[in-house]
Design a protein around this motif. Structure first.
Motif, PDB file in Angstrom:
ATOM      1  N   ASP A   1       0.845  -1.190   0.000  1.00  0.00           N
ATOM      2  CA  ASP A   1       0.000   0.000   0.000  1.00  0.00           C
ATOM      3  C   ASP A   1       0.881   1.240   0.000  1.00  0.00           C
ATOM      4  N   PRO A   2       0.790   2.083  -1.030  1.00  0.00           N
ATOM      5  CA  PRO A   2       1.673   3.250  -1.106  1.00  0.00           C
ATOM      6  C   PRO A   2       1.420   4.313  -0.046  1.00  0.00           C
ATOM      7  N   ASN A   3       0.293   4.230   0.655  1.00  0.00           N
ATOM      8  CA  ASN A   3      -0.037   5.225   1.674  1.00  0.00           C
ATOM      9  C   ASN A   3       0.236   4.647   3.055  1.00  0.00           C
ATOM     10  N   LEU A   4       1.324   5.092   3.683  1.00  0.00           N
ATOM     11  CA  LEU A   4       1.717   4.569   4.986  1.00  0.00           C
ATOM     12  C   LEU A   4       0.685   4.894   6.059  1.00  0.00           C
ATOM     13  N   GLU A   5      -0.103   5.948   5.835  1.00  0.00           N
ATOM     14  CA  GLU A   5      -1.122   6.327   6.814  1.00  0.00           C
ATOM     15  C   GLU A   5      -2.200   5.255   6.945  1.00  0.00           C
ATOM     16  N   ARG A   6      -2.356   4.423   5.907  1.00  0.00           N
ATOM     17  CA  ARG A   6      -3.385   3.393   5.967  1.00  0.00           C
ATOM     18  C   ARG A   6      -2.946   2.158   6.752  1.00  0.00           C
ATOM     19  N   LEU A   7      -1.702   2.169   7.202  1.00  0.00           N
ATOM     20  CA  LEU A   7      -1.265   1.125   8.124  1.00  0.00           C
ATOM     21  C   LEU A   7      -1.669   1.564   9.528  1.00  0.00           C
ATOM     22  N   THR A   8      -2.788   1.049   9.999  1.00  0.00           N
ATOM     23  CA  THR A   8      -3.283   1.389  11.329  1.00  0.00           C
ATOM     24  C   THR A   8      -3.202   0.167  12.224  1.00  0.00           C
ATOM     25  N   VAL A   9      -3.242   0.417  13.529  1.00  0.00           N
ATOM     26  CA  VAL A   9      -3.215  -0.691  14.489  1.00  0.00           C
ATOM     27  C   VAL A   9      -4.446  -1.566  14.299  1.00  0.00           C
ATOM     28  N   ARG A  10      -5.577  -0.952  14.016  1.00  0.00           N
ATOM     29  CA  ARG A  10      -6.811  -1.721  13.807  1.00  0.00           C
ATOM     30  C   ARG A  10      -6.696  -2.613  12.566  1.00  0.00           C
ATOM     31  N   ARG A  11      -6.177  -2.061  11.495  1.00  0.00           N
ATOM     32  CA  ARG A  11      -6.025  -2.858  10.273  1.00  0.00           C
ATOM     33  C   ARG A  11      -5.032  -3.999  10.494  1.00  0.00           C
ATOM     34  N   LEU A  12      -3.965  -3.717  11.200  1.00  0.00           N
ATOM     35  CA  LEU A  12      -2.967  -4.741  11.478  1.00  0.00           C
ATOM     36  C   LEU A  12      -3.544  -5.845  12.351  1.00  0.00           C
ATOM     37  N   ALA A  13      -4.334  -5.454  13.344  1.00  0.00           N
ATOM     38  CA  ALA A  13      -4.967  -6.449  14.215  1.00  0.00           C
ATOM     39  C   ALA A  13      -5.914  -7.339  13.416  1.00  0.00           C
ATOM     40  N   ALA A  14      -6.662  -6.740  12.509  1.00  0.00           N
ATOM     41  CA  ALA A  14      -7.583  -7.518  11.687  1.00  0.00           C
ATOM     42  C   ALA A  14      -6.811  -8.494  10.795  1.00  0.00           C
ATOM     43  N   GLU A  15      -5.688  -8.057  10.270  1.00  0.00           N
ATOM     44  CA  GLU A  15      -4.861  -8.929   9.426  1.00  0.00           C
ATOM     45  C   GLU A  15      -4.358 -10.136  10.215  1.00  0.00           C
ATOM     46  N   LEU A  16      -4.068  -9.906  11.489  1.00  0.00           N
ATOM     47  CA  LEU A  16      -3.545 -10.976  12.341  1.00  0.00           C
ATOM     48  C   LEU A  16      -4.651 -11.744  13.061  1.00  0.00           C
ATOM     49  N   ASN A  17      -5.896 -11.272  12.867  1.00  0.00           N
ATOM     50  CA  ASN A  17      -7.054 -11.919  13.494  1.00  0.00           C
ATOM     51  C   ASN A  17      -6.956 -11.907  15.018  1.00  0.00           C
ATOM     52  N   VAL A  18      -6.573 -10.754  15.553  1.00  0.00           N
ATOM     53  CA  VAL A  18      -6.517 -10.569  17.003  1.00  0.00           C
ATOM     54  C   VAL A  18      -7.193  -9.246  17.339  1.00  0.00           C
ATOM     55  N   GLY A  19      -7.441  -9.030  18.608  1.00  0.00           N
ATOM     56  CA  GLY A  19      -8.026  -7.778  19.045  1.00  0.00           C
ATOM     57  C   GLY A  19      -7.002  -6.655  19.014  1.00  0.00           C
ATOM     58  N   THR A  20      -7.499  -5.442  18.831  1.00  0.00           N
ATOM     59  CA  THR A  20      -6.598  -4.293  18.771  1.00  0.00           C
ATOM     60  C   THR A  20      -5.771  -4.159  20.040  1.00  0.00           C
ATOM     61  N   MET A  21      -6.411  -4.357  21.207  1.00  0.00           N
ATOM     62  CA  MET A  21      -5.707  -4.202  22.471  1.00  0.00           C
ATOM     63  C   MET A  21      -4.609  -5.250  22.631  1.00  0.00           C
ATOM     64  N   THR A  22      -4.752  -6.372  21.949  1.00  0.00           N
ATOM     65  CA  THR A  22      -3.705  -7.398  22.027  1.00  0.00           C
ATOM     66  C   THR A  22      -2.386  -6.859  21.489  1.00  0.00           C
TER      67      THR A  22
END
Length: 230
Positions: free
Chosen positions: A31-52
């Motif tokens: 993704d060329p936009n680094l701003e779209r790398l969010t903790v929520r998106r990363l958590a969803a990719e890993l199938n875990v909760g954001t707080m994890t």
């Protein structure tokens, strides 16, 4: 009556900092936009909760530092010593280009923030400066060489990334090159006489040979300043 068993929350043992950083790099490299790398998106990719994720990294900034550590801290330079300044400059230039192309997100990290990560500084700055100094380049000039090589690699990688035919040697690359050359050749010649007449050469600008030509010109100029004067 048996009392209900008390539930305990267990940390996902399959989740590691390495796995988190790898997933973050996969997202940001694509993704060329680094701003779209969010903790929520990363958590969803890993199938875990954001707080994890916050139990591993305190913030997105920490994750970005982790990405810099992972890529820049692992920058690979050949173990054999260089035969002289020219070979050292060539080695470093190609090493920088390699990490920029393997991980386009690093280009965006350099463009958007300054990393204070010691791991990254050791791998992509201290080790590089030592390499250049060991080859016979004086320290202050080695710093200048470092600055040129890293910014040159960043610039070329940024140009080549959206023009993948510059790296592809298969039929797909050949076809992309043909289409781009055809586009340039089809421009109005009265408005773009040079581009039309040099369509094939212009289409080949993203080729590695372009990077090599610039790098060799810089090496030649630098080595001449190091030659003993009679």
């Amino acid at each position: 009556m048996t009392p209900p068993q008390k539930r305990t929350q267990r940390r996902d043992t399959s989740l590691t900092t390495e796995r988190i950083i790898t997933a973050a790099l996969q997202i940001s490299d694509a993704d060329p936009n680094l701003e779209r790398l969010t903790v929520r998106r990363l958590a969803a990719e890993l199938n875990v909760g954001t707080m994890t994720l916050y139990s591993y990294f305190r913030s997105k900034e920490d994750i970005l530092d982790g990405m810099a550590d992972h890529v820049l801290g692992r920058m690979q330079l050949p173990s054999e010593p260089d035969s002289g300044p020219a070979e050292a400059l060539r080695t470093v230039g190609h090493a920088f280009l390699s990490i920029m192309r393997d991980h386009p997100s690093v280009v965006r990290l350099f463009a958007s923030r300054i990393t204070d990560s010691r791991t990254a500084l050791r791998g992509a700055m201290e080790a590089v400066l030592q390499r250049l100094v060991d080859s016979g380049i004086p320290g202050p000039q080695a710093v200048q060489c470092y600055g040129f090589l890293i910014t040159y690699a960043i610039g070329f990688a940024s140009y080549q990334t959206p023009r993948p035919w510059g790296r592809l040697t298969n039929d797909e690359g050949t076809e992309q090159l043909r289409q781009r050359s055809h586009f340039y050749a089809g421009l109005p010649i009265e408005e773009f006489p040079q581009v039309v007449n040099l369509a094939d050469e212009v289409a080949e600008l993203p080729y590695d040979s372009t990077f090599d030509a610039g790098l060799e010109a810089y090496i030649d100029a630098t080595v001449r300043t190091l030659a003993p004067r009679s």
